[in-house]
Motif scaffolding. Structure first.
Motif, PDB file in Angstrom:
ATOM      1  N   LEU A  88      27.725  35.919  39.477  1.00  0.00           N
ATOM      2  CA  LEU A  88      28.816  35.875  38.500  1.00  0.00           C
ATOM      3  C   LEU A  88      28.624  34.713  37.536  1.00  0.00           C
ATOM      4  N   GLY A 138      30.258  38.731  33.246  1.00  0.00           N
ATOM      5  CA  GLY A 138      31.337  39.645  33.607  1.00  0.00           C
ATOM      6  C   GLY A 138      30.877  41.052  33.923  1.00  0.00           C
ATOM      7  N   ASP A 173      33.611  43.851  38.467  1.00  0.00           N
ATOM      8  CA  ASP A 173      34.750  44.025  37.584  1.00  0.00           C
ATOM      9  C   ASP A 173      35.815  42.992  37.949  1.00  0.00           C
ATOM     10  N   THR A 174      35.900  41.918  37.207  1.00  0.00           N
ATOM     11  CA  THR A 174      36.890  40.888  37.504  1.00  0.00           C
ATOM     12  C   THR A 174      38.147  41.109  36.661  1.00  0.00           C
ATOM     13  N   LYS A 175      39.250  40.528  37.137  1.00  0.00           N
ATOM     14  CA  LYS A 175      40.512  40.675  36.399  1.00  0.00           C
ATOM     15  C   LYS A 175      40.455  39.969  35.046  1.00  0.00           C
ATOM     16  N   THR A 207      36.355  32.902  27.284  1.00  0.00           N
ATOM     17  CA  THR A 207      36.963  32.505  28.555  1.00  0.00           C
ATOM     18  C   THR A 207      36.898  30.975  28.575  1.00  0.00           C
ATOM     19  N   THR A 252      45.011  33.291  34.751  1.00  0.00           N
ATOM     20  CA  THR A 252      44.092  34.166  35.475  1.00  0.00           C
ATOM     21  C   THR A 252      42.795  33.416  35.740  1.00  0.00           C
ATOM     22  N   VAL A 266      39.042  33.199  38.001  1.00  0.00           N
ATOM     23  CA  VAL A 266      38.030  33.884  38.819  1.00  0.00           C
ATOM     24  C   VAL A 266      37.167  32.822  39.475  1.00  0.00           C
ATOM     25  N   ASN A 312      34.150  36.481  42.954  1.00  0.00           N
ATOM     26  CA  ASN A 312      35.390  37.124  42.492  1.00  0.00           C
ATOM     27  C   ASN A 312      36.538  36.884  43.472  1.00  0.00           C
ATOM     28  N   THR A 313      36.563  35.693  44.120  1.00  0.00           N
ATOM     29  CA  THR A 313      37.643  35.338  45.040  1.00  0.00           C
ATOM     30  C   THR A 313      38.434  34.162  44.449  1.00  0.00           C
ATOM     31  N   ASP A 314      39.342  33.609  45.266  1.00  0.00           N
ATOM     32  CA  ASP A 314      40.117  32.443  44.825  1.00  0.00           C
ATOM     33  C   ASP A 314      39.421  31.132  45.168  1.00  0.00           C
TER      34      ASP A 314
END
Lengths: 147, 335
Positions: free
Chosen positions: B215, B235, B239-241, B250, B317, B319, B323-325
């Motif tokens: 990523l 990206g 598929d990220t938010k 970004t 938002t 990322v 693609n986790t927190d």
């Protein structure tokens, strides 16, 4: 008889021409031109920069960064990665034919780097190669005087 | 004893024989017929790898030395940690490191490692922190009378000198000193083999994944806080938010950890942290910065690592790694 006279005159003329031609030759003494001492005094800015061959010029703001050389000392304005990170003294290995520039930051150890000093479009440029971070990452800055 | 092979007619026999000879004649270069390599290994272990080679020849030529290239991560310092021997019907011996600067045959003035990198790049790996290590056989071999030379290259490599867990595609290439990476009407004089993703475990360092798209990537892959680094958010990997709505920019939200035990956080949505799309609709965003200045460290502070997220323009938002927190982590180091 008249014919002989003409030959005599032509001979005279040829001798005269030959004498003049020979007299016009003389040993030329070349003027000795002294190689000027390379003076890098002044304020320099980065006009092109690469990292491992990748052009950084348009993606990092180099416009405010300055290296000022004056009377054996240098100072940095609006710092960016460079050979040294503090102001100090500089020296060239040869004032006429320099291949190496040495920066000694105040209180630091001397850091030397090869540099080139070509004239491009009528202006002197200073090309410096160095590795401020990891030794495998090589940066090339092409500097030009601001005025 | 009765033969089970029935080929009717002398002509058919002759025809088949001719075709077979033609095929043999057409092939005349070095071929890697297979590589025996484990799928996994642990950092610090000595791993045996066998490269099977076959060298069909046409007519007489040579003698030439066998050239072998080994594609490995730079951090493994393979030149110091590898021994290679060969054996075959023509004898056995060692493969020696080719001194740097030795000009390669047909390499346009490049030395062998540079010629290999130019020809085969980094074998489909995704991080350009790999090197081709070039070896040459101690003895030369002649190309004579259509004899096929076959044999094995026996590699022993001490894995992972940099201590990093690694996922990487290892590459192997052979040619000879008489031809280099060329082809002509007689055939192709080289052969390349890149293996599936090899996994190195048990290390203390970060996982370096050369095989799978990430990523985020940082270039140069190995750097210190006094380097200028380029951080890329891709990206297209998952598929990220963040990418929903196809934003043109970004932002980077990062925390630096310093050698004197402090943390410095830069998490704002301004020009300073803006990541610009590389080309329109590419879904790849980039920021290039000098960490010392970005985090405003003092002269004596050194940044040891950064943790970061990619955010949208509002900062709401985020990322993180995979693609986790959880944040992405990058450690500043040179090996």
């Amino acid at each position: 008889m008249k014919k002989n006279n003409i030959f005599y005159q032509i001979n005279l003329l040829l001798i005269a021409v030959a004498t003049i031609l020979m007299a016009s030759c003389k040993t030329e003494k070349p003027l000795s031109v002294a190689e000027p001492v390379k003076d890098i005094t002044g304020s320099w800015q980065v006009i092109r920069a690469t990292r491992n061959g990748t052009d950084l010029t348009s993606i990092i703001d180099f416009t405010k960064f300055r290296v000022n050389f004056k009377a054996g000392a240098y100072n940095l304005e609006n710092k960016l990665p460079f050979l040294v990170d503090a102001d100090g003294q500089y020296s060239l290995d040869d004032p006429k034919y320099p291949f190496k520039i040495t920066f000694t930051a105040t209180g630091g150890t001397p850091v030397a780097t090869p540099f080139t000093y070509p004239i491009v479009n009528g202006k002197r440029q200073l090309t410096i190669t160095f590795s401020p971070g990891c030794p495998n990452n090589s940066y090339v800055y092409v500097l030009q005087k601001t005025n | 004893m009765r033969s089970y092979l029935h080929i009717k007619g002398k002509r058919l026999w002759k025809c088949c024989a001719l075709i077979s000879i033609a095929i043999i004649l057409a092939c005349c270069g070095e071929i890697i017929t297979g590589v025996d390599q484990p799928a996994t290994a642990t950092v610090g272990s000595v791993v045996p790898i066998t490269v099977h080679i076959n060298i069909p020849t046409v007519g007489n030529g040579g003698p030439d030395y066998l050239i072998f290239g080994f594609l490995v991560p730079k951090g493994w310092k393979a030149a110091q940690n590898t021994t290679i021997t060969y054996n075959g019907p023509l004898g056995s011996g060692t493969m020696n490191l080719i001194p740097a600067g030795t000009v390669a045959k047909n390499g346009g003035g490049l030395d062998w490692p540079a010629y290999m990198k130019k020809t085969f790049q980094i074998g489909g790996n995704l991080i350009d922190d790999m090197e081709w290590v070039a070896y040459q056989s101690d003895k030369a071999y002649p190309h004579s009378d259509g004899n096929a030379l076959s044999g094995d290259l026996n590699i022993k490599i001490k894995m992972g000198a940099d201590g990093n867990n690694t996922l990487v595609k290892l590459g192997y290439v052979i040619t000879d000193t008489g031809n280099g990476f060329t082809s002509d009407s007689n055939g192709t004089y080289y052969s390349e083999k890149v293996t599936d993703c090899f996994e190195l475990t048990g290390g203390t360092g970060d996982l370096v994944d050369f095989c799978n798209p990430q990523l985020t990537t940082i270039n140069p892959p190995k750097s210190l806080d006094n380097d200028i680094i380029t951080l890329t958010f891709d990206g297209t990997v998952v598929d990220t938010k963040l990418i929903q709505g196809n934003p043109t920019e970004t932002y980077l939200c990062a925390t630096a950890y310093t050698s004197d035990g402090k943390t410095i956080s830069v998490c704002e949505q301004t020009d300073k942290t803006k990541m610009v799309q590389t080309t329109s609709n590419s879904k790849k965003y980039q920021i290039t910065f000098w960490p010392k200045s970005f985090f405003g460290t003092t002269g004596t502070q050194t940044i040891t690592k950064i943790e970061y997220f990619i955010t949208d323009k509002t900062g709401a938002t985020k990322v993180g790694y995979g693609n986790t927190d959880a944040p992405f982590v990058y450690t500043f180091k040179c090996s």
